[in-house]
Motif scaffolding. Structure first.
Motif, PDB file in Angstrom:
ATOM      1  N   SER A  34       0.846  -1.186   0.000  1.00  0.00           N
ATOM      2  CA  SER A  34       0.000   0.000   0.000  1.00  0.00           C
ATOM      3  C   SER A  34       0.888   1.244   0.000  1.00  0.00           C
ATOM      4  CB  SER A  34      -0.900   0.007   1.239  1.00  0.00           C
ATOM      5  OG  SER A  34      -1.738  -1.122   1.261  1.00  0.00           O
ATOM      6  N   GLN A  71     -11.069   0.642  -6.992  1.00  0.00           N
ATOM      7  CA  GLN A  71     -11.136  -0.269  -5.860  1.00  0.00           C
ATOM      8  C   GLN A  71     -12.431  -0.083  -5.077  1.00  0.00           C
ATOM      9  OE1 GLN A  71      -7.749  -0.067  -3.277  1.00  0.00           O
ATOM     10  NE2 GLN A  71      -8.622  -1.418  -1.736  1.00  0.00           N
ATOM     11  N   GLU A 159      -7.555  -3.303  -8.032  1.00  0.00           N
ATOM     12  CA  GLU A 159      -7.984  -4.256  -7.000  1.00  0.00           C
ATOM     13  C   GLU A 159      -9.359  -4.845  -7.311  1.00  0.00           C
ATOM     14  OE1 GLU A 159      -6.169  -5.419  -4.762  1.00  0.00           O
ATOM     15  OE2 GLU A 159      -4.572  -3.977  -4.385  1.00  0.00           O
ATOM     16  N   THR A 162     -10.686  -7.357  -4.702  1.00  0.00           N
ATOM     17  CA  THR A 162     -10.688  -6.962  -3.297  1.00  0.00           C
ATOM     18  C   THR A 162     -12.049  -7.220  -2.670  1.00  0.00           C
ATOM     19  OG1 THR A 162      -8.983  -5.282  -3.499  1.00  0.00           O
ATOM     20  CG2 THR A 162     -10.585  -4.966  -1.759  1.00  0.00           C
ATOM     21  N   THR A 190      -3.048  -4.750  -8.167  1.00  0.00           N
ATOM     22  CA  THR A 190      -3.612  -5.708  -7.223  1.00  0.00           C
ATOM     23  C   THR A 190      -2.614  -6.127  -6.152  1.00  0.00           C
ATOM     24  OG1 THR A 190      -4.780  -7.834  -7.058  1.00  0.00           O
ATOM     25  CG2 THR A 190      -2.965  -7.707  -8.631  1.00  0.00           C
ATOM     26  N   HIS A 191      -3.195  -6.561  -5.020  1.00  0.00           N
ATOM     27  CA  HIS A 191      -2.427  -7.234  -3.975  1.00  0.00           C
ATOM     28  C   HIS A 191      -2.630  -8.747  -4.044  1.00  0.00           C
ATOM     29  CE1 HIS A 191      -3.046  -3.212  -1.884  1.00  0.00           C
ATOM     30  NE2 HIS A 191      -1.742  -3.351  -1.925  1.00  0.00           N
ATOM     31  N   ASP A 192      -3.579  -9.174  -4.871  1.00  0.00           N
ATOM     32  CA  ASP A 192      -3.958 -10.584  -4.934  1.00  0.00           C
ATOM     33  C   ASP A 192      -2.939 -11.336  -5.788  1.00  0.00           C
ATOM     34  OD1 ASP A 192      -5.135 -13.057  -5.315  1.00  0.00           O
ATOM     35  OD2 ASP A 192      -7.164 -12.244  -5.499  1.00  0.00           O
ATOM     36  N   GLN A 341     -14.980  -0.681   5.162  1.00  0.00           N
ATOM     37  CA  GLN A 341     -14.118  -1.217   4.113  1.00  0.00           C
ATOM     38  C   GLN A 341     -13.539  -0.082   3.263  1.00  0.00           C
ATOM     39  OE1 GLN A 341     -16.083  -3.971   1.486  1.00  0.00           O
ATOM     40  NE2 GLN A 341     -14.305  -4.250   0.171  1.00  0.00           N
ATOM     41  N   GLU A 422     -14.280  -6.048   6.143  1.00  0.00           N
ATOM     42  CA  GLU A 422     -13.320  -6.302   5.061  1.00  0.00           C
ATOM     43  C   GLU A 422     -12.129  -5.349   5.110  1.00  0.00           C
ATOM     44  OE1 GLU A 422     -13.167  -8.700   3.060  1.00  0.00           O
ATOM     45  OE2 GLU A 422     -15.143  -9.523   2.698  1.00  0.00           O
ATOM     46  N   SER A 425      -8.931  -6.569   3.084  1.00  0.00           N
ATOM     47  CA  SER A 425      -9.063  -7.095   1.728  1.00  0.00           C
ATOM     48  C   SER A 425      -8.284  -6.305   0.693  1.00  0.00           C
ATOM     49  CB  SER A 425     -10.544  -7.136   1.332  1.00  0.00           C
ATOM     50  OG  SER A 425     -11.113  -5.842   1.401  1.00  0.00           O
ATOM     51  N   GLY A 426      -8.059  -5.005   0.915  1.00  0.00           N
ATOM     52  CA  GLY A 426      -7.355  -4.201  -0.075  1.00  0.00           C
ATOM     53  C   GLY A 426      -5.896  -3.987   0.234  1.00  0.00           C
ATOM     54  N   ARG A 432      -1.229  -6.978   5.291  1.00  0.00           N
ATOM     55  CA  ARG A 432      -2.389  -7.743   5.774  1.00  0.00           C
ATOM     56  C   ARG A 432      -1.995  -8.662   6.924  1.00  0.00           C
ATOM     57  NH1 ARG A 432      -4.153  -9.489   1.220  1.00  0.00           N
ATOM     58  NH2 ARG A 432      -3.250 -11.559   1.153  1.00  0.00           N
TER      59      ARG A 432
END
Length: 483
Positions: A34, A71, A159, A162, A190-192, A341, A422, A425-426, A432
């Motif tokens: 982030s 997002q 995201e 997210t 994305t962070h995913d 969120q 949540e 989630s982002g 995280r």
């Protein structure tokens, strides 16, 4: 499409010397912590830059539009218009064309196809809803449908997974892959990391506004060269996270009985919750899980008094709470706190973070302003924010930093129950993991505080003492036991 250059504000680099190319039919992923500059880079493709920024470099975009899926999609959906109207305006071209029957039918067909392509069922019930009556995941897919209707040549997806449940993530991944197969270039912020490994043709790892490493995902995962890349990827697998032992059953602090919520659209009423019941015990870390649109956030908002139009009752220490937050006393407001969120929308962008956090103690506990500021600073420092960061405006903090500030603001009320919607989630995997560890300690460090975490992530839920699953608007414990 090429982008290069940098942006700075007050002598601080936001994005520095980033170069990338997104070609038709390819998916380029920007990953990083982030505040690393991913969203700033993505928005540059739309000609959007932070206020007061000095910009150098060049952005070249081919003929055609650049679509953007943010997002937090609620920020770009008109709250006064129903889904059908939002999409039909685009499907008709937005030029005030005569509403002839054939054009209406064509627009209606295009809207329904765009919704299907965005993995949404184009039912009358959904088309007649306003954006606030949709879940975050549904809002996101409506925005994606808008981009598809516009015929964008490039899609910037910020995201997109997210806050989504695993099945919805799978559907979104399939949709992005289908968009690329049709020849659209995709820039995925994305962070995913799971979706990055699956979809990306090339990955750029950002830190502090710079690209520290790039390459195909296979090479990055097998042979990362930069130390930050190694740290980021090593924290990807949270399946082995320590699971909290079940809490000793304490007395019930908060209870929901028979919560029923329906959204009316025209002649249709869709029930989001159907007699949902929930108990929260003292010192308990409770996770509430379920698919996007299952009613998790609606139930949480009912507990906090943010959704007053419901049947059933919410009790604090056995005493019914007013349905509306406006009718609750200061003590009742302080007892049940909510962390949103969409954390940026929950802060005033023009006031320093420290002042906004301290305001909670002043308003809910009648603490004198100097004492409230001192307590706020101590709490923010304890959550990992330094004095310089908290004296900035919210726009100058990263998502992870602002999420910690939101936690500090809620904790200054000295709540009995803290509801977190949540909030992880982002965030990138490193941030995280840190925030989850912090959340797990709160019941022990804050005098028996009860924590309710709304989440789609099974690994996140595994850290809780107890898991409640929402299915068809009804609470069910997982494993089965009384909610």
């Amino acid at each position: 499409m090429e982008i290069g250059g940098g942006a700075g504000r007050v002598g601080r680099a936001i994005v520095d010397g980033v170069n990338l190319r997104v070609e038709p039919g390819r998916i380029i992923a920007l990953v990083g912590a982030s505040g690393s500059g991913k969203t700033t880079t993505g928005l540059a493709l739309l000609g959007e830059f932070p206020a007061g920024a000095r910009v150098t470099g060049e952005v070249r975009v081919p003929d055609g539009l650049v679509g953007y899926v943010p997002q937090h999609p609620a920020a770009v959906l008109n709250p006064a218009r129903r889904v059908d109207a939002l999409l039909r305006d685009i499907a008709r071209g937005g030029r005030g064309e005569p509403r002839r029957r054939d054009r209406r039918a064509t627009a209606r067909a295009r809207v329904r196809q765009a919704l299907r392509d965005a993995q949404l069922d184009p039912s009358e019930a959904l088309l007649s809803r306003y954006p606030h009556q949709l879940s975050g995941g549904q809002q996101q897919r409506v925005v994606l449908a808008q981009a598809l209707l516009l015929g964008a040549r490039v899609l910037v997806a910020d995201e997109p997974t997210t806050g989504q449940d695993p099945l919805t993530k799978r559907l979104i991944a399939e949709q992005l892959a289908a968009v690329a197969r049709r020849g659209m270039g995709v820039l995925l912020l994305t962070h995913d990391l799971g979706i990055v490994r699956e979809l990306a043709d090339e990955v750029l790892v950002m830190r502090g506004g710079r690209v520290v490493e790039s390459g195909p995902p296979e090479r990055l995962w097998e042979r990362p060269r930069d130390s930050w890349t190694k740290e980021l990827l090593s924290s990807e697998d949270e399946a082995t996270a320590t699971v909290n032992a079940p809490a000793e059953p304490g007395r019930t602090v908060l209870e929901a009985r028979g919560i029923t919520v329906g959204h009316r659209g025209g002649r249709h009423t869709a029930l989001t919750l159907r007699g949902a019941a929930l108990t929260v015990r003292e010192g308990e870390f409770l996770a509430v899980v379920g698919r996007s649109g299952s009613g998790k956030t609606t139930l949480a908002r009912c507990l906090a008094g943010l959704h007053r139009d419901h049947e059933g009752e919410v009790l604090l220490d056995g005493v019914p709470l007013p349905r509306s937050v406006r009718a609750r006393s200061r003590e009742q407001l302080a007892a049940v706190q909510y962390v949103f969120q969409d954390v940026r929308a929950a802060f005033d962008e023009y006031r320093p973070v420290l002042d906004q956090v301290a305001r909670t103690a002043v308003r809910l506990r009648n603490t004198p302003a100097p004492e409230a500021l001192a307590e706020a600073l101590t709490t923010l420092n304890a959550l990992g924010l330094d004095d310089d960061a908290v004296r900035r405006r919210p726009t100058d903090l990263s998502g992870g930093e602002l999420q910690r500030a939101a936690l500090a603001r809620a904790l200054l009320a000295r709540p009995r129950v803290l509801i977190c919607d949540e909030i992880t989630s982002g965030l990138d995997t490193v941030t995280r993991r840190s925030l989850l560890s912090l959340l797990a300690t709160l019941p022990h460090t804050h005098n028996g505080l009860s924590l309710v975490l709304i989440t789609h992530d099974p690994h996140t839920a595994a850290r809780a003492h107890r898991v409640v699953r929402l299915t068809d608007g009804v609470c069910r414990s997982d494993p089965p036991r009384a909610c």
